[in-house]
Enzyme design. Structure first.
Site, PDB file in Angstrom:
ATOM      1  CB  THR A  50     -13.941   3.414  -0.876  1.00 44.59           C
ATOM      2  OG1 THR A  50     -12.963   3.970  -1.760  1.00 44.59           O
ATOM      3  CG2 THR A  50     -13.528   1.998  -0.517  1.00 44.59           C
ATOM      4  NE  ARG A  70      -5.058  -4.788   6.589  1.00 43.58           N
ATOM      5  CZ  ARG A  70      -4.532  -3.699   6.041  1.00 43.58           C
ATOM      6  NH1 ARG A  70      -3.237  -3.494   6.149  1.00 43.58           N
ATOM      7  NH2 ARG A  70      -5.276  -2.841   5.405  1.00 43.58           N
ATOM      8  CE  LYS A 115     -10.859   0.794  -4.680  1.00 39.87           C
ATOM      9  NZ  LYS A 115     -11.142  -0.135  -3.566  1.00 39.87           N
ATOM     10  CG  HIS A 163     -10.420  -2.852   0.050  1.00 39.92           C
ATOM     11  ND1 HIS A 163     -10.691  -1.553  -0.301  1.00 39.92           N
ATOM     12  CD2 HIS A 163      -9.432  -2.787   0.979  1.00 39.92           C
ATOM     13  CE1 HIS A 163      -9.906  -0.737   0.385  1.00 39.92           C
ATOM     14  NE2 HIS A 163      -9.131  -1.470   1.162  1.00 39.92           N
ATOM     15  NE  ARG A 203      -5.877  -5.219   1.666  1.00 40.75           N
ATOM     16  CZ  ARG A 203      -5.265  -4.069   1.963  1.00 40.75           C
ATOM     17  NH1 ARG A 203      -4.081  -4.083   2.524  1.00 40.75           N
ATOM     18  NH2 ARG A 203      -5.848  -2.911   1.713  1.00 40.75           N
ATOM     19  CG  ASP A 247      -8.629  -1.657  -7.958  1.00 43.55           C
ATOM     20  OD1 ASP A 247      -7.540  -1.258  -8.384  1.00 43.55           O
ATOM     21  OD2 ASP A 247      -8.872  -1.843  -6.765  1.00 43.55           O
ATOM     22  N   GLY A 292      -1.965  -0.439  -9.309  1.00 46.13           N
ATOM     23  CA  GLY A 292      -1.256   0.249  -8.242  1.00 46.13           C
ATOM     24  C   GLY A 292       0.099  -0.347  -7.930  1.00 46.13           C
TER      25      GLY A 292
END
Length: 214
Positions: free
Chosen positions: A20, A29, A117, A141, A144, A172, A195
């Site tokens: 990753t 966040r 990734k 990702h 975010r 993804d 997911g």
């Protein structure tokens, strides 16, 4: 360089690995900041009021063991998640380090596959291929980490065109329904990461639902 340890037992229990690179630091966040949510909790006046307003939830929290994450070391409580994740990150990770991960993986797991990734640029996809990766995971990702990052679906076709047909490309992020999967496959993806469907099923019906989804 920044080298990581690949357990020797990986050769017997793991067939593929994803490195990753789209999470080099804990995300900003903003929703959590607005809601006063911190890890560990700071028990502000607002949080205390919210806890008193939800006695069933508060009682459940106080009468059970501290919860942890199944995919992280069991000794790491959820309250320490932020510090734990930051300790695993290496902002100085380089392409040379990535090539080392590939070579070490090949040495430990000769028949295993390894993907990178977090790719959102065709030139980075080519560089990953040149570094020895078997494929790339097109991901930002979940959007975010950088609010200005491109959506994976928008960069999928250019990445496929750059790397050709003999290189694995997985999409993804942003997959909400079956038609999103069909769109990704039509734009050149070999596979699509989904997911949320499993998380929703787990939240609604527990482990039995996950087994049915599989």
């Amino acid at each position: 360089g920044c080298h990581v340890d690949i357990p020797r037992r990986a050769a017997t229990v793991v067939a593929a690995q994803a490195l990753t690179v789209d999470l080099t630091w804990y995300g900003n966040r903003e929703r959590d900041k607005r809601n006063g949510f911190t890890i560990p909790p700071n028990y502000s006046v607002r949080q205390v009021v919210d806890a008193l307003a939800r006695p069933a939830w508060t009682w459940d929290l106080l009468t059970h063991d501290v919860y942890s994450y199944a995919n992280i070391d069991a000794d790491v409580p959820a309250e320490a998640l932020a510090d734990f994740i930051n300790a695993q990150m290496a902002p100085d990770f380089t392409w040379d380090d990535a090539a080392w991960v590939v070579s070490e993986w090949r040495r430990r797991v000769p028949d295993g596959k390894v993907a990178m990734k977090g790719i959102v640029r065709p030139d980075d996809a080519l560089r990953a291929r040149d570094a020895g990766f078997d494929g790339v995971w097109v991901s930002n990702h979940g959007g975010r980490q950088l609010d200005g990052a491109p959506a994976p679906i928008d960069v999928l076709a250019p990445i496929r065109a750059a790397v050709g047909d003999d290189f694995d490309v997985i999409l993804d992020g942003g997959v909400q329904r079956g038609t999103d999967i069909l769109k990704a496959l039509a734009l050149g993806a070999d596979g699509v990461g989904v997911g949320k469907a499993f998380l929703y099923g787990l939240g609604a019906g527990g482990r039995n639902i996950i087994d049915k989804q599989n």
